[in-house]
Write a protein that holds these residues in place. Structure first.
Motif, mmCIF file in Angstrom:
data_model
loop_
_atom_site.group_PDB
_atom_site.id
_atom_site.type_symbol
_atom_site.label_atom_id
_atom_site.label_comp_id
_atom_site.label_asym_id
_atom_site.label_seq_id
_atom_site.Cartn_x
_atom_site.Cartn_y
_atom_site.Cartn_z
ATOM 1 N N ARG A 27 22.885 3.982 -20.425
ATOM 2 C CA ARG A 27 22.261 5.064 -21.192
ATOM 3 C C ARG A 27 22.062 6.344 -20.366
ATOM 4 N NH1 ARG A 27 19.876 4.717 -26.086
ATOM 5 N NH2 ARG A 27 21.743 3.474 -26.430
ATOM 6 N N LEU A 28 22.190 6.230 -19.059
ATOM 7 C CA LEU A 28 21.922 7.387 -18.197
ATOM 8 C C LEU A 28 22.648 8.679 -18.623
ATOM 9 C CD1 LEU A 28 20.622 8.592 -15.651
ATOM 10 C CD2 LEU A 28 22.550 7.680 -14.342
ATOM 11 N N PRO A 29 23.971 8.650 -18.871
ATOM 12 C CA PRO A 29 24.621 9.911 -19.265
ATOM 13 C C PRO A 29 24.047 10.496 -20.552
ATOM 14 C CG PRO A 29 26.244 8.123 -19.072
ATOM 15 C CD PRO A 29 24.916 7.529 -18.764
ATOM 16 N N GLY A 30 23.644 9.624 -21.466
ATOM 17 C CA GLY A 30 23.035 10.100 -22.713
ATOM 18 C C GLY A 30 21.728 10.821 -22.437
ATOM 19 N N TRP A 31 20.893 10.216 -21.611
ATOM 20 C CA TRP A 31 19.618 10.869 -21.265
ATOM 21 C C TRP A 31 19.876 12.230 -20.625
ATOM 22 C CZ3 TRP A 31 17.733 5.779 -18.583
ATOM 23 C CH2 TRP A 31 17.196 4.915 -19.545
ATOM 24 N N ILE A 32 20.850 12.247 -19.717
ATOM 25 C CA ILE A 32 21.145 13.511 -19.021
ATOM 26 C C ILE A 32 21.633 14.555 -20.031
ATOM 27 C CG2 ILE A 32 22.646 14.642 -17.315
ATOM 28 C CD1 ILE A 32 22.688 11.947 -15.769
ATOM 29 N N ALA A 33 22.541 14.137 -20.919
ATOM 30 C CA ALA A 33 23.095 15.083 -21.905
ATOM 31 C C ALA A 33 21.993 15.620 -22.820
ATOM 32 C CB ALA A 33 24.189 14.390 -22.728
ATOM 33 N N GLY B 200 5.632 7.301 -36.255
ATOM 34 C CA GLY B 200 6.887 6.673 -35.810
ATOM 35 C C GLY B 200 8.092 7.561 -36.065
ATOM 36 N N TYR B 201 7.852 8.778 -36.542
ATOM 37 C CA TYR B 201 8.934 9.769 -36.776
ATOM 38 C C TYR B 201 10.086 9.182 -37.601
ATOM 39 C CZ TYR B 201 6.483 11.440 -32.605
ATOM 40 O OH TYR B 201 5.533 11.777 -31.696
ATOM 41 N N LYS B 202 9.745 8.504 -38.687
ATOM 42 C CA LYS B 202 10.818 7.844 -39.460
ATOM 43 C C LYS B 202 11.729 8.844 -40.160
ATOM 44 C CE LYS B 202 8.732 3.350 -39.810
ATOM 45 N NZ LYS B 202 8.870 2.036 -40.384
ATOM 46 N N ASN B 203 11.173 9.999 -40.507
ATOM 47 C CA ASN B 203 11.980 10.993 -41.232
ATOM 48 C C ASN B 203 11.901 12.382 -40.616
ATOM 49 O OD1 ASN B 203 12.944 9.426 -43.572
ATOM 50 N ND2 ASN B 203 10.742 9.164 -43.897
ATOM 51 N N THR B 204 11.453 12.467 -39.392
ATOM 52 C CA THR B 204 11.266 13.787 -38.801
ATOM 53 C C THR B 204 12.364 14.074 -37.784
ATOM 54 O OG1 THR B 204 8.892 13.671 -39.111
ATOM 55 C CG2 THR B 204 9.668 15.199 -37.440
ATOM 56 N N GLY B 205 13.079 15.147 -37.996
ATOM 57 C CA GLY B 205 14.055 15.581 -37.003
ATOM 58 C C GLY B 205 13.345 16.426 -35.965
ATOM 59 N N ALA B 206 13.563 16.130 -34.692
ATOM 60 C CA ALA B 206 12.874 16.878 -33.640
ATOM 61 C C ALA B 206 13.774 17.954 -33.038
ATOM 62 C CB ALA B 206 12.405 15.927 -32.548
ATOM 63 N N THR B 207 15.061 17.897 -33.332
ATOM 64 C CA THR B 207 15.977 18.851 -32.702
ATOM 65 C C THR B 207 17.303 18.875 -33.469
ATOM 66 O OG1 THR B 207 17.036 19.439 -30.593
ATOM 67 C CG2 THR B 207 16.992 17.101 -31.134
ATOM 68 N N THR B 208 18.072 19.904 -33.269
ATOM 69 C CA THR B 208 19.481 19.826 -33.633
ATOM 70 C C THR B 208 20.181 19.309 -32.377
ATOM 71 O OG1 THR B 208 19.894 22.073 -32.873
ATOM 72 C CG2 THR B 208 19.371 21.801 -35.218
ATOM 73 N N SER B 209 21.350 18.724 -32.522
ATOM 74 C CA SER B 209 22.045 18.247 -31.329
ATOM 75 C C SER B 209 23.538 18.186 -31.583
ATOM 76 C CB SER B 209 21.538 16.858 -30.928
ATOM 77 O OG SER B 209 22.214 16.423 -29.765
ATOM 78 N N GLU B 210 24.294 18.484 -30.548
ATOM 79 C CA GLU B 210 25.756 18.417 -30.647
ATOM 80 C C GLU B 210 26.305 17.209 -29.909
ATOM 81 O OE1 GLU B 210 27.284 22.078 -29.090
ATOM 82 O OE2 GLU B 210 26.420 23.278 -30.710
ATOM 83 N N VAL B 211 25.417 16.346 -29.411
ATOM 84 C CA VAL B 211 25.880 15.286 -28.515
ATOM 85 C C VAL B 211 26.460 14.095 -29.294
ATOM 86 C CG1 VAL B 211 25.268 13.760 -26.604
ATOM 87 C CG2 VAL B 211 24.173 16.012 -26.784
ATOM 88 N N LYS C 175 19.808 18.020 -20.814
ATOM 89 C CA LYS C 175 20.532 19.259 -20.514
ATOM 90 C C LYS C 175 20.603 20.150 -21.762
ATOM 91 C CE LYS C 175 24.893 20.464 -18.184
ATOM 92 N NZ LYS C 175 25.956 20.744 -19.153
ATOM 93 N N GLU C 176 20.909 19.542 -22.876
ATOM 94 C CA GLU C 176 20.991 20.318 -24.120
ATOM 95 C C GLU C 176 19.644 20.975 -24.432
ATOM 96 O OE1 GLU C 176 23.226 19.286 -28.131
ATOM 97 O OE2 GLU C 176 21.284 18.269 -28.105
ATOM 98 N N MET C 177 18.585 20.192 -24.275
ATOM 99 C CA MET C 177 17.242 20.703 -24.569
ATOM 100 C C MET C 177 16.881 21.874 -23.657
ATOM 101 S SD MET C 177 13.793 20.184 -23.385
ATOM 102 C CE MET C 177 14.172 18.907 -22.236
ATOM 103 N N ARG C 178 17.192 21.737 -22.362
ATOM 104 C CA ARG C 178 16.837 22.796 -21.416
ATOM 105 C C ARG C 178 17.726 24.023 -21.586
ATOM 106 N NH1 ARG C 178 13.454 21.430 -17.235
ATOM 107 N NH2 ARG C 178 13.530 23.648 -16.830
#
Ligand code: CMC
Length: 392
Positions: free
Chosen positions: A353-359, A9-20, A362-365
């Motif tokens: 939520r759409l803009p969040g998904w897009i952001a 359930g990824y309770k304590n795992t960070g999968a990425t850094t993010s600036e969003v 985009k950040e990931m890519r």
């Protein structure tokens, strides 16, 4: 293969850094690109927040006008998409229709499949998604009603156009109530991003295989549908209705929620990250009172919701586990007051939520992140010999 850390359930795992998006669950803080959710909900608009999330900065007037104009120019769906709607039974849940139709955009815009698209090409895909999702969402409702689809009215704002496509009749003048437009705009802002939640993580992981933005978002829509995530808003109203039909006995349902042998949970309560309060819920609760008052709507489920909240917040079980009302607890009452049918609630969440998904995509890519691929700890059989069927 090295040591594998298990975190179901990824309770304590960070999968990425993010600036969003910044979220502090202990203090109940939520900020998009550094701006507090409270200030954005009060002063901004959904389209401006969408720009902020996707492009990282608040737009200048010119940038905002261009953004709005381009989105308006793409609100129409390809006529062949209407035939896809025709193929769905009217009983289809609009979330299933929405995710299917969003996937189908790859068929109409196959250039979106190219993982090496130019930034302009990616921006066009983003514009199309922002523009077409309200149309698809409204048409999924029209399909359910068995009514003819309303074509977009590009003279209207993003939210007013959506309301027109939902509730307008082709033969009648329809001007959405500004109170409703404002309330909806605010709700969309409050839902616009929430860092690495289940659907955003899904969008990122699907996109990490270099699948197109359209199908990554379609996957996010499906992840959102479940009742532990965005589907909770529909589940909350159904729960409140159930309590009402049962005579309004809140204590009985609180007891059910606490009973570990009963699968019933208090829908709209608890959160993986917020252990103090959900700042969105606080804003929505106030907006809910305001909208109902301005529209002159009396909704007895609001009384039940408030009573439920009060009892739960003073109950040791909920206090000990830091379970507070979340974003979905009061949103359904506003949606209902403005005429949105219950099975469209989660679609409304998806629009927001759409803009969040897009952001997030985009950040990931743009960071060229590697494919998402969790590991496991195998707990199955050791090597076994095959046994032919007649010997089993
Ligand atoms: N009612 C009763 N007990 C609950 C509830 C609830 N709504 N939520 C959590 N608990 C209990 C749970 O049984 C567990 O107890 P114990 O420690 O004795 O086993 C403890 O609280 C911790 O819960 P968890 O399931 O381990 O927490 P989680 O972080 O895995 O789950 C959650 C978070 C949101 C899925 C969960 O709180 C829940 O199911 N809430 C109801 C559904 C809901 O409202 N979802 C919307 C979330 S916010 C918006 C969104 O994401 O879309």
């Amino acid at each position: 293969s090295g040591l594998i850390t298990l975190d179901v359930g990824y309770k304590n795992t960070g999968a990425t850094t993010s600036e969003v998006t910044f979220l502090d669950g202990e203090k109940g803080i939520l900020r998009y690109r550094g701006y507090s959710i409270e200030e954005l909900a009060e002063k901004s608009t959904f389209l401006e927040v969408a720009y902020l999330l996707i492009h990282g900065e608040l737009p200048t007037k010119d940038q905002f006008d261009k953004w709005g104009h381009e989105i308006t120019m793409h609100t129409l769906l390809h006529e062949d998409m209407r035939k896809i709607f025709d193929g769905f039974p009217t009983s289809a849940h609009p979330m299933g229709v929405l995710s299917s139709l969003v996937s189908s955009l790859t068929a109409f815009y196959p250039e979106s499949l190219d993982p090496n698209r130019s930034p302009d090409g990616v921006n066009l895909t983003i514009t199309r998604l922002m523009a077409k999702i309200p149309t698809i969402a409204a048409w999924s409702y029209k399909n359910e009603m068995g009514h003819p689809a309303n074509y977009p009215d590009n003279s209207k704002s993003y939210v007013a156009n959506f309301l027109w496509m939902m509730f307008g009749m082709r033969t009648m003048q329809y001007e959405p109530d500004p109170v409703i437009v404002d309330a909806l705009d605010k709700l969309l802002i409050l839902h616009a991003d929430h860092e690495q939640n289940c659907s955003a993580s899904t969008v990122r992981i699907v996109g990490s295989s270099q699948a197109s933005l359209y199908v990554s978002v379609a996957a996010g829509i499906n992840a959102l549908w479940g009742r532990l995530h965005g589907g909770a808003n529909q589940a909350v109203i159904e729960m409140l209705e159930q309590i009402k039909a049962d005579g309004g006995n809140v204590d009985k349902f609180i007891a059910k929620a606490k009973d570990k042998d009963d699968p019933f949970r208090l829908m709209g309560f608890g959160h993986r990250v917020y252990k103090n309060f959900d700042p969105r819920a606080r804003i929505i609760k106030a907006a809910c009172d305001n909208v109902l008052e301005k529209l002159g709507v009396h909704d007895s489920t609001l009384e039940i919701a408030k009573k439920l909240e009060e009892v739960a917040l003073n109950d040791e079980y909920f206090v000990k586990r830091s379970l507070y009302p979340n974003v979905d607890f009061y949103s359904g009452i506003i949606y209902r007051a403005i005429g949105i049918p219950t099975d469209m609630f989660t679609v409304m969440f998806a629009l927001g939520r759409l803009p969040g998904w897009i952001a997030q995509w985009k950040e990931m890519r743009e960071e060229n992140q590697p494919i998402g691929r969790p590991r496991q700890i195998y707990t199955g059989h050791n090597l076994r010999n095959y046994v032919s069927m007649n010997e089993r």
